[in-house]
Write a protein that holds these residues in place. Structure first.
Motif, mmCIF file in Angstrom:
data_model
loop_
_atom_site.group_PDB
_atom_site.id
_atom_site.type_symbol
_atom_site.label_atom_id
_atom_site.label_comp_id
_atom_site.label_asym_id
_atom_site.label_seq_id
_atom_site.Cartn_x
_atom_site.Cartn_y
_atom_site.Cartn_z
ATOM 1 N N VAL A 125 -8.409 1.072 3.472
ATOM 2 C CA VAL A 125 -7.535 0.018 3.959
ATOM 3 C C VAL A 125 -7.932 -1.260 3.229
ATOM 4 C CG1 VAL A 125 -6.782 -1.326 5.949
ATOM 5 C CG2 VAL A 125 -7.287 1.123 6.210
ATOM 6 N N TYR A 126 -6.964 -1.905 2.651
ATOM 7 C CA TYR A 126 -7.203 -3.121 1.875
ATOM 8 C C TYR A 126 -6.778 -4.335 2.694
ATOM 9 C CZ TYR A 126 -8.346 -0.523 -2.324
ATOM 10 O OH TYR A 126 -8.960 0.304 -3.236
ATOM 11 N N TYR A 127 -7.672 -5.302 2.759
ATOM 12 C CA TYR A 127 -7.448 -6.520 3.523
ATOM 13 C C TYR A 127 -7.468 -7.726 2.603
ATOM 14 C CZ TYR A 127 -8.876 -3.587 7.478
ATOM 15 O OH TYR A 127 -8.988 -2.590 8.417
ATOM 16 N N THR B 74 -9.429 4.961 -2.266
ATOM 17 C CA THR B 74 -8.751 5.133 -0.990
ATOM 18 C C THR B 74 -9.437 4.324 0.100
ATOM 19 O OG1 THR B 74 -7.936 7.338 -1.547
ATOM 20 C CG2 THR B 74 -8.149 6.812 0.791
ATOM 21 N N ARG C 125 -17.074 -2.352 5.120
ATOM 22 C CA ARG C 125 -16.126 -3.136 4.340
ATOM 23 C C ARG C 125 -16.808 -3.632 3.069
ATOM 24 N NH1 ARG C 125 -14.468 -8.179 7.533
ATOM 25 N NH2 ARG C 125 -16.564 -8.810 6.884
ATOM 26 N N THR D 18 -3.912 5.150 -0.431
ATOM 27 C CA THR D 18 -4.431 6.509 -0.524
ATOM 28 C C THR D 18 -4.186 7.028 -1.923
ATOM 29 O OG1 THR D 18 -3.960 6.909 1.819
ATOM 30 C CG2 THR D 18 -4.373 8.838 0.424
ATOM 31 N N GLN E 56 -4.047 -7.859 8.536
ATOM 32 C CA GLN E 56 -4.180 -6.612 9.293
ATOM 33 C C GLN E 56 -4.505 -5.421 8.406
ATOM 34 O OE1 GLN E 56 -4.092 -6.371 12.764
ATOM 35 N NE2 GLN E 56 -4.277 -8.577 12.457
ATOM 36 N N GLY E 57 -4.297 -5.552 7.124
ATOM 37 C CA GLY E 57 -4.644 -4.479 6.207
ATOM 38 C C GLY E 57 -3.463 -3.612 5.814
ATOM 39 N N THR E 58 -3.585 -2.985 4.655
ATOM 40 C CA THR E 58 -2.580 -2.046 4.172
ATOM 41 C C THR E 58 -3.319 -0.836 3.590
ATOM 42 O OG1 THR E 58 -0.602 -1.791 2.779
ATOM 43 C CG2 THR E 58 -2.394 -3.125 1.876
ATOM 44 N N GLN E 59 -2.830 0.345 3.926
ATOM 45 C CA GLN E 59 -3.510 1.576 3.529
ATOM 46 C C GLN E 59 -3.161 1.940 2.088
ATOM 47 O OE1 GLN E 59 -5.660 3.787 5.386
ATOM 48 N NE2 GLN E 59 -5.933 4.680 3.337
ATOM 49 N N GLY F 29 0.821 -1.199 0.000
ATOM 50 C CA GLY F 29 0.000 0.000 0.000
ATOM 51 C C GLY F 29 0.858 1.254 0.000
ATOM 52 N N ARG G 144 -11.927 -4.077 1.065
ATOM 53 C CA ARG G 144 -11.432 -2.760 1.454
ATOM 54 C C ARG G 144 -12.466 -2.058 2.318
ATOM 55 N NH1 ARG G 144 -11.599 0.319 -4.474
ATOM 56 N NH2 ARG G 144 -13.870 0.551 -4.633
#
Length: 122
Positions: free
Chosen positions: A93-95, A91, A45, A119, A114-117, A9, A38
């Motif tokens: 948080v992608y899980y 934009t 979500r 933007t 845990q997810g990755t942002q 991310g 996301r």
């Protein structure tokens, strides 16, 4: 049990591209369908894409279809989400998540990272 860790991310300008990766632990990775979801601030979500354990089936949300490609490398225990023509509305948080069968419903996924942002600036 499967442990998942997303990466890739970041901040990108509208129209740009990103490739997200999700590394999985365990020796049974190939038996799981993998999905990307996301969640944007203040929103629920939502499903993005999924791929079956055997590579043959993929499914995409309408909002990303044609702009995103999900793939997996079972030898590396990794699933990818290549996104292009990114828009500010991407934009979030992608899980990544693992399920026993390909599904668009988050309720069917037993394991989550845990997810990755991501933007996207306009």
């Amino acid at each position: 049990q499967v442990q998942l860790a997303e990466s890739g991310g970041g901040l990108v300008q509208a129209g740009g591209s990103l490739r997200l990766s999700c590394a999985a632990s365990g020796r049974t990775f190939s038996t799981y369908a993998m999905g990307w979801f996301r969640q944007a601030p203040g929103k629920e979500r939502e499903f993005v894409a999924a791929i079956s354990g055997g590579y043959s089936n993929t499914v995409y949300a309408a909002s990303v279809k044609g702009r995103s490609t999900i793939s997996r490398d079972n030898a590396k225990n990794t699933v990818y989400l290549q996104m292009s023509s990114l828009k500010p509305e991407d934009t979030a948080v992608y899980y990544c998540a693992a399920a026993y069968g390909i599904s668009m419903s988050g309720r069917d996924y037993a394991y989550w990272g845990q997810g990755t942002q991501v933007t996207v600036s306009s």
